[in-house]
Design a protein around this motif. Structure first.
Motif, PDB file in Angstrom:
ATOM      1  N   MET A  24       0.834  -1.206   0.000  1.00 53.74           N
ATOM      2  CA  MET A  24       0.000   0.000   0.000  1.00 53.74           C
ATOM      3  C   MET A  24       0.872   1.261   0.000  1.00 53.74           C
ATOM      4  O   MET A  24       0.538   2.237  -0.682  1.00 53.74           O
ATOM      5  N   ILE A  25       1.969   1.246   0.734  1.00 53.92           N
ATOM      6  CA  ILE A  25       2.890   2.387   0.723  1.00 53.92           C
ATOM      7  C   ILE A  25       3.462   2.582  -0.679  1.00 53.92           C
ATOM      8  O   ILE A  25       3.522   3.705  -1.185  1.00 53.92           O
ATOM      9  N   GLN A  26       3.864   1.496  -1.321  1.00 54.34           N
ATOM     10  CA  GLN A  26       4.399   1.588  -2.685  1.00 54.34           C
ATOM     11  C   GLN A  26       3.337   2.098  -3.660  1.00 54.34           C
ATOM     12  O   GLN A  26       3.632   2.924  -4.535  1.00 54.34           O
ATOM     13  N   ALA A  27       2.103   1.641  -3.510  1.00 54.76           N
ATOM     14  CA  ALA A  27       1.017   2.109  -4.383  1.00 54.76           C
ATOM     15  C   ALA A  27       0.751   3.592  -4.161  1.00 54.76           C
ATOM     16  O   ALA A  27       0.516   4.340  -5.116  1.00 54.76           O
ATOM     17  N   ALA A  28       0.783   4.037  -2.907  1.00 57.54           N
ATOM     18  CA  ALA A  28       0.583   5.455  -2.613  1.00 57.54           C
ATOM     19  C   ALA A  28       1.699   6.284  -3.235  1.00 57.54           C
ATOM     20  O   ALA A  28       1.445   7.357  -3.805  1.00 57.54           O
ATOM     21  N   ASP A  29       2.933   5.804  -3.157  1.00 59.39           N
ATOM     22  CA  ASP A  29       4.059   6.508  -3.777  1.00 59.39           C
ATOM     23  C   ASP A  29       3.864   6.626  -5.289  1.00 59.39           C
ATOM     24  O   ASP A  29       4.086   7.692  -5.870  1.00 59.39           O
ATOM     25  N   ARG A  30       3.427   5.531  -5.930  1.00 57.09           N
ATOM     26  CA  ARG A  30       3.189   5.563  -7.385  1.00 57.09           C
ATOM     27  C   ARG A  30       2.067   6.533  -7.732  1.00 57.09           C
ATOM     28  O   ARG A  30       2.148   7.278  -8.709  1.00 57.09           O
ATOM     29  N   ALA A  31       1.002   6.531  -6.944  1.00 60.92           N
ATOM     30  CA  ALA A  31      -0.134   7.423  -7.209  1.00 60.92           C
ATOM     31  C   ALA A  31       0.296   8.880  -7.066  1.00 60.92           C
ATOM     32  O   ALA A  31      -0.100   9.730  -7.868  1.00 60.92           O
TER      33      ALA A  31
ATOM     34  N   ALA B 149       2.468   9.814 -10.079  1.00 60.77           N
ATOM     35  CA  ALA B 149       1.691   9.954 -11.313  1.00 60.77           C
ATOM     36  C   ALA B 149       0.937  11.278 -11.336  1.00 60.77           C
ATOM     37  O   ALA B 149       0.726  11.861 -12.388  1.00 60.77           O
ATOM     38  N   GLY B 150       0.537  11.764 -10.178  1.00 61.57           N
ATOM     39  CA  GLY B 150      -0.191  13.035 -10.104  1.00 61.57           C
ATOM     40  C   GLY B 150      -1.595  12.900 -10.628  1.00 61.57           C
ATOM     41  O   GLY B 150      -2.031  11.858 -11.089  1.00 61.57           O
ATOM     42  N   MET B 151      -2.302  13.993 -10.528  1.00 63.90           N
ATOM     43  CA  MET B 151      -3.685  14.050 -11.003  1.00 63.90           C
ATOM     44  C   MET B 151      -3.680  14.409 -12.487  1.00 63.90           C
ATOM     45  O   MET B 151      -2.875  15.214 -12.937  1.00 63.90           O
ATOM     46  N   SER B 152      -4.607  13.835 -13.230  1.00 61.52           N
ATOM     47  CA  SER B 152      -4.764  14.201 -14.628  1.00 61.52           C
ATOM     48  C   SER B 152      -6.229  14.468 -14.910  1.00 61.52           C
ATOM     49  O   SER B 152      -7.108  13.859 -14.313  1.00 61.52           O
TER      50      SER B 152
END
Length: 81
Positions: free
Chosen positions: A61-68, A71-74
């Protein structure tokens, strides 16, 4: 991308230790409708994790949060001015 994926926003959770099993139970609180408030949240089944699984999930979950965050908002696809 997320148009095909039904989403249920999480509004909270409960974690309970189960000493007899050396495990932890996780119950998610989630919303089904945008009109619902956190007080009206639904509860998921109780998911039971062994401690090693819980640590693995936490790291994932920490890794997924880092990726999100990276990636930023689009903006959604569509016409622009």
């Amino acid at each position: 991308m997320t148009d095909d994926l039904p989403l249920r926003p999480v509004s909270g959770w409960d974690l309970r230790t189960i000493p007899a099993y050396g495990a932890v139970a996780l119950t998610l609180h989630y919303l089904v409708s945008p009109m619902e408030t956190a007080a009206q949240s639904h509860r998921s089944p109780n998911f039971v994790f062994q401690t090693a699984q819980l640590r693995e999930l936490g790291q994932a979950m920490i890794q997924a949060a880092d990726r999100a965050e990276t990636a930023g908002m689009s903006a959604p696809a569509g016409p622009t001015n």
